[in-house]
Design an enzyme around this catalytic site. Structure first.
Site, mmCIF file in Angstrom:
data_model
loop_
_atom_site.group_PDB
_atom_site.id
_atom_site.type_symbol
_atom_site.label_atom_id
_atom_site.label_comp_id
_atom_site.label_asym_id
_atom_site.label_seq_id
_atom_site.Cartn_x
_atom_site.Cartn_y
_atom_site.Cartn_z
ATOM 1 N N LYS A 30 0.814 -1.219 0.000
ATOM 2 C CA LYS A 30 0.000 0.000 0.000
ATOM 3 C C LYS A 30 0.848 1.270 0.000
ATOM 4 O O LYS A 30 1.799 1.380 0.741
ATOM 5 C CB LYS A 30 -0.909 -0.009 1.235
ATOM 6 N N GLY A 35 6.572 0.835 5.615
ATOM 7 C CA GLY A 35 7.430 -0.130 4.920
ATOM 8 C C GLY A 35 7.510 0.136 3.428
ATOM 9 O O GLY A 35 8.582 0.046 2.827
ATOM 10 N N CYS A 36 6.384 0.484 2.844
ATOM 11 C CA CYS A 36 6.350 0.733 1.400
ATOM 12 C C CYS A 36 7.101 2.017 1.044
ATOM 13 O O CYS A 36 7.728 2.100 -0.013
ATOM 14 C CB CYS A 36 4.910 0.773 0.909
ATOM 15 N N THR A 37 7.051 2.999 1.937
ATOM 16 C CA THR A 37 7.812 4.223 1.725
ATOM 17 C C THR A 37 9.309 3.930 1.813
ATOM 18 O O THR A 37 10.084 4.357 0.945
ATOM 19 C CB THR A 37 7.408 5.301 2.758
ATOM 20 N N GLY A 40 10.382 2.025 -1.347
ATOM 21 C CA GLY A 40 10.397 2.916 -2.503
ATOM 22 C C GLY A 40 11.570 3.880 -2.474
ATOM 23 O O GLY A 40 12.231 4.100 -3.495
#
Length: 147
Positions: A30, A35-37, A40
């Site tokens: 998401k 974590g996704c930030t 990325g």
């Protein structure tokens, strides 16, 4: 098996995987989450090294193109995020898994990364990825392939 797909992209156009081979494709749960930030930002920081080796980097989640565009703008991502709202590509790569969070079960994307070679074949894959440090791990793998 060669993997080929076309998805709407954060750039506003369509991303045709065949036009971007070899490709580092990472699936994440998401936009705008910790974590996704982290993941990325780490891929973004290593983007010049991937490019030097001839690789395109792209991320995929079920979020909308608009959400992807906001995420890219906020984080300064210089690569494309692809919207797989109907999970077609997620299912092609078998990354939709049953997850448990706070005792609740739901289906979602298992953080995974695939390296596709110039023919669209999987040259490397990682599943159940921990975000921090993963981009470097993928870059090290790609460097080994280049030798």
């Amino acid at each position: 098996m060669a993997y080929h797909f076309v998805l709407p992209s954060s750039s506003g156009g369509e991303f045709d995987s065949a036009a971007h081979l070899p490709l580092v494709l990472y699936f994440y749960p998401k936009d705008h989450t910790a974590g996704c930030t982290t993941e990325g930002l780490e891929f973004n920081a290593l983007l010049p090294e991937f490019a030097t080796l001839g690789y395109t980097v792209a991320g995929i989640s079920r979020d909308s193109v608009k959400t992807h565009q906001n995420f890219c703008a906020k984080q300064g991502f210089a690569f494309e995020l692809l919207s797989d709202a109907d999970e077609t590509v997620c299912r092609l790569f078998d990354v939709i898994k049953l997850k448990k969070l706070y005792g609740k079960e739901s289906y979602g994307i298992e953080r995974s990364t695939f390296v596709l070679d110039a023919q669209g074949q999987i040259a490397g894959e990682w599943r159940k990825v921990k975000a921090a440090g993963h981009a470097q791990q993928v870059l090290d793998f790609v460097k080994e392939l280049a030798k």
